[in-house]
Design an enzyme around this catalytic site. Structure first.
Site, PDB file in Angstrom:
ATOM      1  N   ARG A  32       0.921  -1.204  -0.032  1.00 29.70           N
ATOM      2  CA  ARG A  32      -0.197  -0.033   0.076  1.00 29.70           C
ATOM      3  C   ARG A  32       0.806   1.381  -0.172  1.00 29.70           C
ATOM      4  NH1 ARG A  32      -1.864   2.904   4.145  1.00 29.70           N
ATOM      5  NH2 ARG A  32      -2.005   0.910   5.518  1.00 29.70           N
ATOM      6  N   TYR A  76     -16.164  14.556 -19.044  1.00 25.82           N
ATOM      7  CA  TYR A  76     -16.599  13.174 -18.706  1.00 25.82           C
ATOM      8  C   TYR A  76     -17.754  13.376 -17.593  1.00 25.82           C
ATOM      9  CZ  TYR A  76     -16.528   8.387 -17.017  1.00 25.82           C
ATOM     10  OH  TYR A  76     -17.122   7.050 -16.634  1.00 25.82           O
ATOM     11  N   ASP A 127      -6.938  16.114 -18.096  1.00 24.62           N
ATOM     12  CA  ASP A 127      -7.182  14.611 -18.040  1.00 24.62           C
ATOM     13  C   ASP A 127      -6.667  14.562 -19.711  1.00 24.62           C
ATOM     14  OD1 ASP A 127      -8.173  12.079 -18.950  1.00 24.62           O
ATOM     15  OD2 ASP A 127     -10.119  12.467 -17.652  1.00 24.62           O
ATOM     16  N   LYS A 174      -7.627   2.719 -20.496  1.00 30.89           N
ATOM     17  CA  LYS A 174      -7.882   3.026 -21.873  1.00 30.89           C
ATOM     18  C   LYS A 174      -6.752   2.728 -22.785  1.00 30.89           C
ATOM     19  CE  LYS A 174     -12.008   4.694 -20.246  1.00 30.89           C
ATOM     20  NZ  LYS A 174     -11.879   4.646 -19.001  1.00 30.89           N
TER      21      LYS A 174
END
Length: 399
Positions: free
Chosen positions: A57, A111, A184, A209
């Site tokens: 983590r 988005y 983005d 993506k």
């Protein structure tokens, strides 16, 4: 003294000596925890006095290798990897140190989930969201003069109308007024532009993506300077939205062919946009390569290597026509993402912009007949034949 079988099956084969040979492919470190011979060394890592790994983590060698790659591709000082693109956006906004009364400016055609994240999650803490038409550069610059505005979030190429923001002008204004800029860059990718070089504070990617590119791994990244990276890492240790080692390794593997894949997707998208623009069953096509696109000249200037591998188009007949189109496709896959090796068709009103109100959809240009096409690496003629056939069948059934 010989140890018992139950002990030997637990420890045998583990923690072997380091190989002298160097693996040509970065290993997958699936271990949750890491140990060192010297306790003082572990103490130094946990205390931040030296780099290293103790708990996944906090950091993992496989994930760190991917972060190095992302920083290299976006030409930033460092990168932090997340479990999804939305987790990366949340991390970026958290790093802005927003307080009640602060305002975040977001693009009108951003988005849909990103707008909802800003309004619903951060809005619950008293942070205002100001929606602006990012194509109106003067309006954006005027908003950035407001001392309440602390951050601006927009896409280099927007989803799903493929609008192109004036990156140099907006980022220059943000710097001038001390506003944190989050870009983005998922649709443009590092193949087309590097917003950090133009003054962006942070660049965000959904690595789900194009960068992974094979539809089998989720992930996100924030690329930024060293100071902000340190803040992101500290926050991520607490919030825990880390990327797994297996996902990092698969994304790194997918990146090896990214440039080859994207080059074909760019060329096919431009060709399909041109053909759809002349199709009798299509009312309107959105792609920056088309001369009638409102941002055509800007896109050609900012992105000379291509104008994106996603396009959208509108059909007469609204939802009924779109549903018939989706049912008539045989090659193109109805799906809710972009950037895969196969072509995907999305209905924004159903998926990406579902959370927006009817008024918000209208303001963002999301009509009932709008569909988004993510172009894959298939033969462009096969993609075209499937679209053409499906469009004609859908039109016949909608009469």
């Amino acid at each position: 003294m010989e140890r018992g079988l139950d002990t030997r099956v637990v420890h045998s084969g583990e923690r072997r000596e380091k190989l002298e040979e160097i693996s040509t492919v970065n290993p997958i470190y699936l271990s949750n925890t890491f140990t060192l011979d010297e306790p003082a060394e572990m103490d130094a890592i946990l205390g931040g006095q030296r780099s290293g790994f103790t708990y996944s983590r906090h950091g993992n060698p496989t994930v760190a290798a991917l972060a190095d790659t992302m920083a290299n591709l976006e030409q930033g000082e460092g990168a932090v990897m997340y479990g999804s693109g939305m987790a990366a956006l949340q991390g970026a906004l958290l790093a802005c140190d927003l307080k009640p009364g602060d305002t975040v400016v977001v693009s009108r055609d951003l988005y849909g989930a990103t707008v909802s994240l800003s309004k619903q999650v951060f809005g619950s803490f008293g942070i205002e969201t100001q929606v602006v038409d990012m194509s109106d550069t003067q309006a954006v610059v005027s908003l950035l003069c407001d001392e309440r505005v602390k951050a601006i979030v927009f896409e280099s190429i927007s989803n799903p109308l493929l609008r192109v923001a004036n990156l140099p002008a907006i980022l220059e204004a943000a710097q001038e007024h001390g506003v944190i800029s989050i870009v983005d860059n998922t649709f443009a990718t590092p193949y087309l532009c590097n917003p950090l070089k133009q003054g962006a504070s942070m660049v965000v990617h959904s690595t789900t993506k194009y960068l992974n590119g094979h539809g089998d791994v989720m992930g996100g990244a924030v690329i930024t300077n060293a100071q902000t990276k340190a803040k992101l890492v500290a926050q991520q240790k607490l919030t825990g939205g880390v990327l797994g080692a297996m996902e990092a390794w698969l994304t790194q593997r997918g990146l090896k062919t990214f440039a080859l894949r994207f080059e074909r997707q760019l060329a096919s998208a431009s060709e399909l946009a041109s053909r759809l623009d002349a199709h009798p069953m299509v009312a309107r096509v959105h792609h920056p390569s088309l001369v009638h696109h409102p941002d055509h000249d800007l896109a050609m200037s900012l992105f000379p290597r291509g104008q994106g591998a996603v396009l959208s188009f509108e059909m007469d007949g609204g939802q009924a026509a779109v549903y018939e189109l989706m049912k008539s496709l045989n090659l193109v896959v109805p799906g809710t993402t972009v950037g895969d090796v196969y072509s995907l068709l999305l209905y924004p009103s159903m998926a990406s912009h579902r959370s927006l109100s009817p008024e918000e959809k209208r303001n963002a240009g999301i009509t009932d007949g709008l569909v988004r096409l993510s172009v894959g690496i298939e033969n462009v003629e096969d993609i075209w034949n499937d679209l053409d056939t499906a469009l004609r069948e859908a039109a016949a059934k909608s009469v």
